[in-house]
Design a protein around this motif. Sequence first.
Motif, PDB file in Angstrom:
ATOM      1  N   CYS A  24       0.868  -1.181   0.000  1.00 20.93           N
ATOM      2  CA  CYS A  24       0.000   0.000   0.000  1.00 20.93           C
ATOM      3  C   CYS A  24       0.903   1.228   0.000  1.00 20.93           C
ATOM      4  N   CYS A 129      -0.736  -1.048  -4.584  1.00 23.59           N
ATOM      5  CA  CYS A 129      -1.984  -0.314  -4.746  1.00 23.59           C
ATOM      6  C   CYS A 129      -1.838   1.081  -4.168  1.00 23.59           C
ATOM      7  N   TRP A 131      -4.486   4.948  -3.604  1.00 22.70           N
ATOM      8  CA  TRP A 131      -5.817   5.550  -3.720  1.00 22.70           C
ATOM      9  C   TRP A 131      -5.788   6.450  -4.942  1.00 22.70           C
ATOM     10  N   VAL A 160      -7.366   1.405  -5.456  1.00 21.77           N
ATOM     11  CA  VAL A 160      -8.329   1.042  -4.416  1.00 21.77           C
ATOM     12  C   VAL A 160      -9.566   1.928  -4.470  1.00 21.77           C
ATOM     13  N   TYR A 164     -13.367   0.562  -4.289  1.00 22.20           N
ATOM     14  CA  TYR A 164     -14.353   1.109  -3.355  1.00 22.20           C
ATOM     15  C   TYR A 164     -15.605   1.563  -4.104  1.00 22.20           C
ATOM     16  N   THR A 179     -12.128   6.193   4.323  1.00 18.23           N
ATOM     17  CA  THR A 179     -11.714   5.446   5.515  1.00 18.23           C
ATOM     18  C   THR A 179     -12.736   5.604   6.626  1.00 18.23           C
ATOM     19  N   LEU A 200      -4.689   3.612   4.255  1.00 18.65           N
ATOM     20  CA  LEU A 200      -5.094   2.881   3.061  1.00 18.65           C
ATOM     21  C   LEU A 200      -5.049   1.378   3.313  1.00 18.65           C
ATOM     22  N   LEU A 204      -8.245  -1.099   3.006  1.00 13.55           N
ATOM     23  CA  LEU A 204      -8.267  -2.238   2.095  1.00 13.55           C
ATOM     24  C   LEU A 204      -8.554  -3.522   2.843  1.00 13.55           C
ATOM     25  N   LEU A 208     -11.890  -5.982   2.227  1.00  9.47           N
ATOM     26  CA  LEU A 208     -11.780  -7.386   1.829  1.00  9.47           C
ATOM     27  C   LEU A 208     -12.381  -8.332   2.850  1.00  9.47           C
TER      28      LEU A 208
END
Length: 211
Positions: A24, A129, A131, A160, A164, A179, A200, A204, A208
Amino acid sequence: MQLTHPQEITHFKDRLSRSRFVFCVDLEATCDEIMPGTQASSRQLSIQPKDMEIIEIGVIVLDRLSNLSMTAEFSRLVRPTSHPTLTSFCTSLTGIKQIDVDRAITFPTVNNELNVFLEPYLMAGAVWCSWGRYDADQLRQDCTRLEITSLLTALEHLEVDEFYSRVFGIPAPCLKEATESMGIAWHGAYHRAPDDARNLARLLAKLLERN
């Protein structure tokens, strides 16, 4: 928040299935902006988007075999060279002070350190990944300008915010709002790379877990 397309979580997990580790990543860069209430014609931007340079890197390593636990982190400030003086907008946005970057090392050295940090994880498979697309584009821009190579650019990059958006069926807000929409209290300072990367990673992992 209510899931509208839970199957998207399964699809995202499938994209991660061949990789044990997820990096991340968040980057901060030199920047400028015409502030609200200021005539756009009153001055030119001192830093154009094509001239932005990375000034901070934050990376969190998530291990899929340990329920996406945070297993390591990397954080560095970076000294810009093309535009070494930060704008007041940049300082206000990030909280990074001029003295912070003046004392930092330049991006080629930081990039070498980051490559050394990442390399042990690559044999087991890894993706990275962020944002949004900005971080991947900025990393590529800096590497191209300086004629250096980041190990991240050879890996698959996942956005991400798009994940989302698909899961909840809404436009993705900023990272902090997303978040907090997941019931996760924001930790640290917004627009500081280590804190953004850490939040982040928490976002994530929570996404998941939803199906």
